[in-house]
Design a protein around this motif. Sequence first.
Motif: not given
Length: 239
Positions: A1-9, A119-129, A171-179
């Motif tokens: 489950m994607l916690i970060g993007p949902i919580a942030n939104g 923001s760098g925090t959001g981009i890096i955070g999404a990719m980290t998740e 953020q959803l796109c970044l999480v999906a593409a991170a892998g």
Amino acid sequence: MLIGPIANGAAVVLGGLAGAFMGSRLPERLRCALPLTFGLSSIGLGIILIVKIKSLPAVILALILGAAIGELIYFERKIGEFGAFSKKLVERIAPAKQGMSAELFEEKFVAILVLFCASGTGIIGAMTEGMTGSPSILLVKTIMDFFTAAIFATSLGYAVAMIAVPQFIIQLCLVAAAGIIMPLISPTMMGDFTAAGGLVMLAAGYRISGIKLFPVANMLPALVLVMPISYLWTSYIHF
């Protein structure tokens, strides 16, 4: 489950709704002082990210080319139109905020949209998740974004809550593409990407603080260009 993007939104939506509801109930000195603090925070975070730079020429080239592309396609104008559309949409069910010109609204809306979405925090955070499954970085951003959205919504109204839509999509796109993306990214490319994001956040901070009206949104294409340019520069040009 994607916690970060949902919580942030959700934080942006709730903060935007709460701030717009409170509106003038907050003391004027608080509504004026806190955006300056947010601008200063953006400047400080930008400086911290800039120092991670690995290849200065590559980052500067990406920033120049990205800004040129943004100007040519009127990217900031399109984001401003999204802000105006959001304002009209929410005004159908909520009263409009008075005392702010359309130009000032667009100026502030564009700056905070960049602050929330790029923001760098959001981009890096999404990719980290996306890579590790840990939402810790995005949860930190969630706390900050709630209060930031609330304060700006006191003057910009319920339209601030609409920023959650593009933020969640990004953020959803970044999480999906991170892998897929992360195994191809070198430490140099990531450092240059982070630094480019820091420069954009620095410009956003100046804009929010009213120091200099940088065309922040027009700089965003640089974030797409910086990694390929960094790779090409370090591989074929830099010795």
